[in-house]
Design an enzyme around this catalytic site. Structure first.
Site, PDB file in Angstrom:
ATOM      1  N   SER A  15       0.852  -1.188   0.000  1.00 10.25           N
ATOM      2  CA  SER A  15       0.000   0.000   0.000  1.00 10.25           C
ATOM      3  C   SER A  15       0.887   1.237   0.000  1.00 10.25           C
ATOM      4  O   SER A  15       2.107   1.121   0.145  1.00 10.25           O
ATOM      5  CB  SER A  15      -0.876   0.009   1.247  1.00 10.25           C
ATOM      6  OG  SER A  15      -0.032   0.201   2.382  1.00 10.25           O
ATOM      7  N   LYS A  16       0.283   2.390  -0.102  1.00  9.61           N
ATOM      8  CA  LYS A  16       1.049   3.641  -0.096  1.00  9.61           C
ATOM      9  C   LYS A  16       1.896   3.756   1.158  1.00  9.61           C
ATOM     10  O   LYS A  16       3.036   4.188   1.116  1.00  9.61           O
ATOM     11  CB  LYS A  16       0.099   4.832  -0.175  1.00  9.61           C
ATOM     12  CG  LYS A  16      -0.186   5.195  -1.606  1.00  9.61           C
ATOM     13  CD  LYS A  16      -0.538   6.643  -1.756  1.00  9.61           C
ATOM     14  CE  LYS A  16      -0.737   6.903  -3.247  1.00  9.61           C
ATOM     15  NZ  LYS A  16      -1.872   7.701  -3.551  1.00  9.61           N
ATOM     16  N   ARG A  17       1.306   3.344   2.259  1.00  5.85           N
ATOM     17  CA  ARG A  17       2.004   3.418   3.546  1.00  5.85           C
ATOM     18  C   ARG A  17       3.297   2.598   3.505  1.00  5.85           C
ATOM     19  O   ARG A  17       4.288   2.911   4.146  1.00  5.85           O
ATOM     20  CB  ARG A  17       1.054   2.883   4.609  1.00  5.85           C
ATOM     21  CG  ARG A  17       1.537   2.913   6.038  1.00  5.85           C
ATOM     22  CD  ARG A  17       0.366   2.543   6.948  1.00  5.85           C
ATOM     23  NE  ARG A  17      -0.240   1.262   6.548  1.00  5.85           N
ATOM     24  CZ  ARG A  17       0.177   0.086   6.975  1.00  5.85           C
ATOM     25  NH1 ARG A  17       1.208   0.002   7.784  1.00  5.85           N
ATOM     26  NH2 ARG A  17      -0.419  -1.025   6.590  1.00  5.85           N
ATOM     27  N   HIS A  18       3.281   1.525   2.738  1.00  7.74           N
ATOM     28  CA  HIS A  18       4.445   0.633   2.641  1.00  7.74           C
ATOM     29  C   HIS A  18       5.497   1.117   1.654  1.00  7.74           C
ATOM     30  O   HIS A  18       6.584   0.588   1.598  1.00  7.74           O
ATOM     31  CB  HIS A  18       4.009  -0.755   2.137  1.00  7.74           C
ATOM     32  CG  HIS A  18       3.212  -1.527   3.124  1.00  7.74           C
ATOM     33  ND1 HIS A  18       2.048  -2.175   2.770  1.00  7.74           N
ATOM     34  CD2 HIS A  18       3.382  -1.763   4.432  1.00  7.74           C
ATOM     35  CE1 HIS A  18       1.566  -2.784   3.839  1.00  7.74           C
ATOM     36  NE2 HIS A  18       2.347  -2.551   4.851  1.00  7.74           N
ATOM     37  N   GLY A  19       5.129   2.031   0.803  1.00  8.21           N
ATOM     38  CA  GLY A  19       6.097   2.464  -0.203  1.00  8.21           C
ATOM     39  C   GLY A  19       5.616   2.268  -1.625  1.00  8.21           C
ATOM     40  O   GLY A  19       6.406   2.285  -2.561  1.00  8.21           O
TER      41      GLY A  19
END
Ligand code: GLU
Length: 470
Positions: free
Chosen positions: A240-244
């Site tokens: 996800s975006k949070r992960h990169g």
């Protein structure tokens, strides 16, 4: 046979990390085999495709150094060719017109769902005489797919994968308005572009069966398929975006070097023994699909950052200055002049060891490019406000006005001076650091003096000691 690969992104967003890896694997595979790597923009979804996304994809690929061979192909522009293939299949009896209305199809699907069956088009028009076509209903073209046996793909990563043909219905090739479907466009383009190997995310594996059937119907050789497991987040969940899951430009803006990014992306799903540091040249030499793993890889920002640190330490100093200059100009609000660039170059050895990204390097290097008088941060300002320390600094400065401008000489002079005052070297180094860098952390301060040069050093000291005076 010359190997031809392609990267075929849909321009509905930036070049994300998974796409960048797919592009890299295709690029490496082609380069390894002395083949060609082509680009195709799959822009048939007119509502979601944007020019900004096309630009972002090209920019991202350019930054990563993944150059395509020849002009990129735009899929939408080839619509007529796609439709022509569908009509040819109809003429050969390998596809047929279906005149079911959306309402009819909805009702069929609802019935199948109610019975707990998979929703499939049951071949209503497959064997019906076209003369029965209703008036005023635009037909769609469907593939006359095999109903018995199985479709087997010898995937270069997944191994042999198969599906019972009874599970696949007759897919639509041309919509009622005559526009080709995605599945048709992909197959026609891959064939026309001479693609020999389709390397892509394994989210496309189910598409591969239908695409394979279509190749057969057209009488074409299917390319070899290689479906790579997707990239997951560090916790094993979907990236996800949070992960990169960001665009390539975001990684560039975070200060990563393209060669580090390539090395990192390569290791996401591909391995060569225990090697972690793999140059692009080595990757080209070693890359084969045999070493692509079968389980999802995990994206790890810390690993990427550490790897980038390695490439920073080994990067050419002049190149780093070139990369740094615009970042510094943006940070400082003024251009980095030739003197400042010369200082950055001279001081790079001492700085690049201490920075894992270009952003960190920018913070570390800013003092070399700042203009006099320097603004002081809180800690440095406190030192500058201490009259005793400033007096000590002024006196030390007087002792080195005519000294040979070498760090060892300057350090020795500081040591002798401090001893004479019954002080430790730090008592001189601290105000020196405040005056020369405007902060309390920096590369070794006597190295900084040597890099700044006599005039700039004495000037910065004078600015600060003057400021510090009551
Ligand atoms: N356009 C597809 C995507 O962006 C790729 C299709 C393919 O590689 O066959 O996911």
């Amino acid at each position: 046979m010359q190997v031809v690969t392609r990267f075929a992104p849909s321009p509905t967003g930036f070049l994300h990390i998974g796409g960048a890896r797919t592009a890299l694997f295709n690029w490496l595979f082609a380069r390894h085999h002395g083949g060609r790597f082509l680009l195709r923009i799959e822009d048939t979804d007119r509502a979601r495709s944007t020019q900004a996304a096309v630009d972002a994809i090209f920019d991202g690929l350019k930054w990563l150094g993944l150059d395509g061979d020849g002009e990129a192909v735009f899929q939408f522009a080839r619509m007529d060719r796609h439709a022509e293939v569908a009509r040819q299949l109809v003429a050969e009896g390998k596809a047929y017109y279906c005149y079911c209305t959306p309402e009819e199809l909805d009702a069929i699907r609802a019935g199948q769902k109610a019975e707990g069956k998979p929703t499939r088009y049951p071949g209503i028009w497959r064997d019906r005489d076209p003369s029965e076509a209703p008036v005023g209903v635009p037909g769609v073209v469907r593939l006359r797919a095999p109903q018995e046996g199985e479709t087997v793909i010898d995937d270069l990563v997944q191994g042999e994968v198969k599906v019972a043909n009874a599970q696949l219905d007759d897919m639509v090739l041309l919509r009622g308005d005559g526009t080709p479907t995605y599945m048709l466009s992909v197959v026609v383009d891959d064939h026309d572009m001479g693609i020999t190997h389709v390397i892509r995310g394994d989210d496309h594996l189910t598409n591969a069966f239908r695409q394979y059937q279509l190749y057969k119907a057209c009488g074409w050789d299917a390319p070899r398929f290689a479906h790579i497991p997707l990239i997951h987040g560090p916790d094993g969940a979907k990236l996800s975006k949070r992960h990169g899951a960001l665009g390539a430009e975001a990684y560039r803006d975070m200060g990563f070097l393209p060669e580090a990014m390539r090395n990192y992306l390569l290791r996401l799903g591909w391995g060569h023994g225990d090697d972690e540091i793999i140059t692009t040249e080595q990757a080209v030499e070693w890359f084969t699909l045999d070493n692509v793993g079968r389980s999802p890889s995990r994206f790890d920002m810390t690993k990427l950052t550490n790897l980038n640190g390695h490439y920073m330490r080994n990067a050419d100093d002049a190149r780093l200055v070139e990369l740094l200059a615009p970042l510094l100009a943006a940070k400082l609000g003024h251009a980095v002049d030739a003197d400042a660039q010369a200082r950055l170059l001279a001081g790079m050895g001492g700085m690049k060891e201490r920075a894992k990204t270009l952003v960190e390097l920018t913070d570390l290097a800013a003092f070399y490019a700042r203009r006099r008088p320097l603004a002081l941060d809180d800690k440095a300002a406190k030192v500058a406000a201490d009259a005793e320390q400033m007096a000590l600094l002024s006196e030390y400065a007087a002792t080195i006005e005519a000294a040979e401008w070498k760090k060892d000489v300057l350090e020795e002079a500081a040591r002798v001076f401090a001893e004479g005052k019954g002080q430790k070297l730090g008592k001189v180094a601290q105000p020196l650091r405040a005056a020369l860098t405007g902060s309390s952390v920096s590369p070794p301060i006597f190295e900084v003096m040597e890099v700044l040069g006599r005039a700039e050093t004495l000037g910065r000291i004078a600015d600060t000691t003057a400021k510090g005076r009551p």
